[in-house]
Design a protein around this motif. Structure first.
Motif, short mmCIF file in Angstrom:
data_model
loop_
_atom_site.label_atom_id
_atom_site.label_comp_id
_atom_site.label_asym_id
_atom_site.label_seq_id
_atom_site.Cartn_x
_atom_site.Cartn_y
_atom_site.Cartn_z
N GLU A 133 -14.10 -5.63 -6.76
CA GLU A 133 -13.16 -6.75 -6.61
C GLU A 133 -12.30 -6.57 -5.36
N ALA A 134 -11.85 -5.36 -5.13
CA ALA A 134 -11.05 -5.05 -3.94
C ALA A 134 -11.03 -3.55 -3.75
N VAL A 135 -10.93 -3.14 -2.50
CA VAL A 135 -10.74 -1.73 -2.18
C VAL A 135 -9.62 -1.65 -1.15
N ALA A 136 -8.70 -0.72 -1.35
CA ALA A 136 -7.55 -0.59 -0.47
C ALA A 136 -7.46 0.83 0.07
N LEU A 137 -6.99 0.94 1.30
CA LEU A 137 -6.74 2.23 1.94
C LEU A 137 -5.30 2.24 2.41
N ASP A 138 -4.51 3.18 1.90
CA ASP A 138 -3.12 3.36 2.33
C ASP A 138 -3.00 4.71 3.01
N VAL A 139 -2.42 4.73 4.20
CA VAL A 139 -2.10 5.97 4.89
C VAL A 139 -0.61 5.93 5.17
N SER A 140 0.14 6.89 4.64
CA SER A 140 1.59 6.80 4.76
C SER A 140 2.21 8.19 4.90
N ASP A 141 3.37 8.20 5.54
CA ASP A 141 4.23 9.38 5.59
C ASP A 141 5.67 8.90 5.61
N MET A 142 6.59 9.73 6.03
CA MET A 142 8.00 9.37 6.01
C MET A 142 8.33 8.26 7.00
N SER A 143 7.47 8.01 7.99
CA SER A 143 7.77 7.01 9.02
C SER A 143 7.31 5.61 8.64
N ILE B 93 5.45 16.21 -0.51
CA ILE B 93 6.14 14.94 -0.34
C ILE B 93 6.21 14.50 1.12
N ASP B 94 6.28 15.44 2.08
CA ASP B 94 6.40 15.05 3.48
C ASP B 94 5.07 15.10 4.21
N ASP B 95 3.99 15.19 3.50
CA ASP B 95 2.66 15.22 4.11
C ASP B 95 2.21 13.80 4.45
N LEU B 96 1.21 13.71 5.31
CA LEU B 96 0.53 12.44 5.56
C LEU B 96 -0.44 12.21 4.41
N VAL B 97 -0.22 11.15 3.65
CA VAL B 97 -0.97 10.91 2.43
C VAL B 97 -1.93 9.73 2.61
N THR B 98 -3.18 9.93 2.22
CA THR B 98 -4.18 8.87 2.23
C THR B 98 -4.54 8.53 0.79
N ARG B 99 -4.45 7.26 0.45
CA ARG B 99 -4.73 6.79 -0.91
C ARG B 99 -5.87 5.79 -0.88
N ILE B 100 -6.85 5.99 -1.72
CA ILE B 100 -7.94 5.03 -1.91
C ILE B 100 -7.75 4.38 -3.28
N HIS B 101 -7.80 3.07 -3.31
CA HIS B 101 -7.70 2.32 -4.56
C HIS B 101 -8.91 1.39 -4.66
N VAL B 102 -9.66 1.49 -5.74
CA VAL B 102 -10.85 0.66 -5.94
C VAL B 102 -10.71 -0.09 -7.25
N ALA B 103 -10.76 -1.42 -7.20
CA ALA B 103 -10.79 -2.27 -8.40
C ALA B 103 -12.23 -2.74 -8.59
N GLN B 104 -12.81 -2.38 -9.72
CA GLN B 104 -14.24 -2.61 -9.93
C GLN B 104 -14.53 -2.79 -11.41
N ARG B 105 -15.22 -3.87 -11.74
CA ARG B 105 -15.63 -4.15 -13.11
C ARG B 105 -14.44 -4.13 -14.08
N GLY B 106 -13.36 -4.74 -13.68
CA GLY B 106 -12.19 -4.84 -14.54
C GLY B 106 -11.37 -3.58 -14.67
N ALA B 107 -11.72 -2.53 -13.96
CA ALA B 107 -10.99 -1.27 -14.01
C ALA B 107 -10.58 -0.87 -12.60
N ALA B 108 -9.64 0.05 -12.53
CA ALA B 108 -9.16 0.53 -11.23
C ALA B 108 -9.15 2.04 -11.21
N ARG B 109 -9.41 2.60 -10.04
CA ARG B 109 -9.36 4.05 -9.86
C ARG B 109 -8.65 4.34 -8.54
#
Length: 217
Positions: A36-46, A109-125
């Motif tokens: 359904e959707a896939v998201a990529l978040d890359v974040s840090d303190m900035s 907490i102050d690391d560069l964090v990469t998050r993958i979010h996948v919404a698929q078949r009514g569920a999310a991971r």
């Protein structure tokens, strides 16, 4: 005396993602992706870079910072449409993720964090990765595929700016000086105030930083 070289980076909080636009061949309803959707978040303190790819191939990319990627000079909101072939390339990488994929939680907490979010078949991971450990190859390939999509989206600004600077120098008192060019490049202008003062009402907070990249004096 060796010349000092400088890196320029900024963060600009731009708000929510823009609606889709673009000129690529659109994906027809009969060839939509299995997710359904896939998201990529890359974040840090900035700040954060967030890419959302939907099953119909529409792409929304919000880039608030280039603190960890100074070769990218665009900040703001971007939107485009993938072709069927481009969407299939990402879908292949999504399908390679194993069900029990281990990530890096708990994170620093102050690391560069990469998050993958996948919404698929009514569920999310979700999977979270930092920089202190190796990223599993299946996740690394998906991250690279989504970063390729994000780089392509930079050519389709909705509400964005482009940064450049020249004549960088360090004064005798240790103060940094430079000529900074900030251009609005999207269909809608970005309102922002001076980095040296609080942002005016209705504008976006804007932070500008520079630092030397070699040991010259």
């Amino acid at each position: 005396m060796q010349c000092r070289k400088w890196a320029l980076a900024a963060s600009l909080v731009t708000g929510c993602c823009a609606p889709q636009t673009g000129t690529s061949t659109p994906v027809t309803s009969g060839s939509a992706a299995s997710f359904e959707a896939v998201a990529l978040d890359v974040s840090d303190m900035s700040g954060q870079r967030r890419l959302v790819l939907r099953a119909d191939g529409s792409v929304e990319f919000r880039c608030e910072t280039n603190m960890d990627r100074q070769d990218q000079h665009e900040l703001g909101v971007f939107a485009t449409q993938l072709s069927a072939a481009e969407l299939a390339a990402v879908e292949k990488r999504v399908g390679e993720l194993p069900a029990g994929l281990a990530d890096h939680r708990p994170l620093v907490i102050d690391d560069l964090v990469t998050r993958i979010h996948v919404a698929q078949r009514g569920a999310a991971r979700e999977h979270f990765f930092g920089t202190q450990k190796p990223v599993p190859p299946e996740a690394s390939r998906l991250i690279e595929a989504l970063q390729t999509v994000a780089r392509g989206a930079l050519a389709h600004p909705e509400s964005a700016i482009r940064l450049s600077f020249a004549a960088a120098h360090l004064g005798r008192a240790g103060a940094f000086g430079a000529t900074v060019h900030i251009d609005n490049i999207g269909a809608r202008d970005v309102r922002f105030g001076s980095p040296a003062r609080p942002p005016p009402a209705g504008s976006h907070p804007f932070v500008l930083e520079a630092w030397p990249t070699n040991g010259g004096q």
